[in-house]
Design a protein around this motif. Sequence first.
Motif, PDB file in Angstrom:
ATOM      1  N   TYR A   1       0.812  -1.212   0.000  1.00 49.54           N
ATOM      2  CA  TYR A   1       0.000   0.000   0.000  1.00 49.54           C
ATOM      3  C   TYR A   1       0.848   1.265   0.000  1.00 49.54           C
ATOM      4  O   TYR A   1       0.341   2.377  -0.108  1.00 49.54           O
TER       5      TYR A   1
ATOM      6  N   LEU B   1       0.606  -7.965   2.403  1.00 51.33           N
ATOM      7  CA  LEU B   1       1.180  -6.619   2.382  1.00 51.33           C
ATOM      8  C   LEU B   1       2.679  -6.619   2.110  1.00 51.33           C
ATOM      9  O   LEU B   1       3.265  -5.563   1.841  1.00 51.33           O
TER      10      LEU B   1
ATOM     11  N   LEU C   1      -7.896  -2.924   4.510  1.00 53.12           N
ATOM     12  CA  LEU C   1      -6.819  -3.663   3.855  1.00 53.12           C
ATOM     13  C   LEU C   1      -7.384  -4.785   2.981  1.00 53.12           C
ATOM     14  O   LEU C   1      -8.483  -5.295   3.248  1.00 53.12           O
TER      15      LEU C   1
ATOM     16  N   LEU D   1      -7.433   2.937   4.444  1.00 55.93           N
ATOM     17  CA  LEU D   1      -6.581   2.618   3.298  1.00 55.93           C
ATOM     18  C   LEU D   1      -6.798   3.633   2.189  1.00 55.93           C
ATOM     19  O   LEU D   1      -7.927   3.970   1.829  1.00 55.93           O
TER      20      LEU D   1
END
Length: 455
Positions: free
Chosen positions: A160, A270, A301, A329
């Motif tokens: 991210y 992630l 997420l 997010l």
Amino acid sequence: MLHTNVEAFFPDLTEEINLFPGADNFEITHFMCEKDGFFENTVTVNDKKYEYKDNAEYFGETERKRYSKRYAKLSVYRALSSFTGEKMAWGALTGIRPVKLAYQHGEGYEDFLKNEMLVSDNKTEVVKKIIEAQKGIYEINRDNGDFFVGIPFCPSRCSYCSFVSSEIAKAKNLPEYVDALVKEIASSKPMIKNLRSLYIGGGTPVSLPKELLKNVLDAVGKNESGVEYTVEAGRPDCIDRETLSLLKEYGVTRICVNPQTFNDKTLVLLGRKHTAADVIEKFALAREYGFDINCDLIAGLPEETLEDFKRSIDTVTALRPENVTVHTLCLKKGSKLKESCSRLDEGEVSEMIEYSSREAAKAGYSPYYLYRQKYMAANQENTGYALSGKVCVYNVDVMEEIADNVACGANAVSKKVFPEENRIERYGSPKDIATYISKIDAIIDEKKKLFGFQE
């Protein structure tokens, strides 16, 4: 598709359109004029027309321009809200700092947020709680300043992440970067008259080899005045006794131990190289050294359900860090996640944010800072919560933009605040690390100009 007769407003009106999922596929026209003491805005959405009139009284050219833009944005928001039947929790607000806007409006800000900007009662109450929590910390003084040092390296890159950050194992110019940074730190320290806080961020600063990290800490100096001093320890895979002892030796008062989630499956997705159990273990280790601790979590997420997020919130509140920051997010250019997902599914994100707010309050936390970004899931926000007496000065100063920020490092943005004139001047260092190193002398000279510093 948007058409407007005021081209200067095009980006701002587009932001309002982006609040509504799917509205970027509508045919939208906007026409504004000023007539008989009113701003008149006509908005057509797929051939359905909406007309609005707002008082055009003003006290000068600057105010007229500001209000004409505000009412143009409001007209587009109101038209799309009527057309879609949807209302946004933050109403027509698209800016990053709602609390700063409330401060600027002064007395009566609650009425302004709710009745003019159409912010929900719930979000207006959050702003009210934050202003209450900032009492005793919020201070406008032209001599106040915060000192930031950026270490743009991490053990691995999260999917991210859109920050300018390099994987430390692949970095070829670490010593050169630290040498340039040390030089900039030495030239920048005298630029602050009344130091409010120190903050070493990243990246993951403690991912640096110990000798290089010590060089940075030496340059900053030991915290003999006892001001708030934060280091983003961040990843549990970078935290050990030697590092914590080093930070304690230099007077660091607060560290960040950031799980983002307590679900191992998500951590793998992630690209993080640790488990939830690692976070809990290193959290307990940091407690032995007496640091105040901040933990970050992210709502929305990939592949996480509401129940997954609830477990993360319940776990972090049981650990009782002094600060908990709940991020929504946000998909930005430069992140791997952005490349694989064009728009976030709002899904249960709003419920996640509501749950975090409710459970934080039950656990004795109060919201004390808040900011918003473009492309956030469910048009939500990032909120910092603190236990009583544990508000982070740096976060308040930065989010409300009430103190100078002398920032060092690649991609660091220094800010000079002029409170009497309600304006800010900025200088941003190059993002590219090699460019930063090669131009360090010019960077130092530009910062001296910004802060009017004479040796």
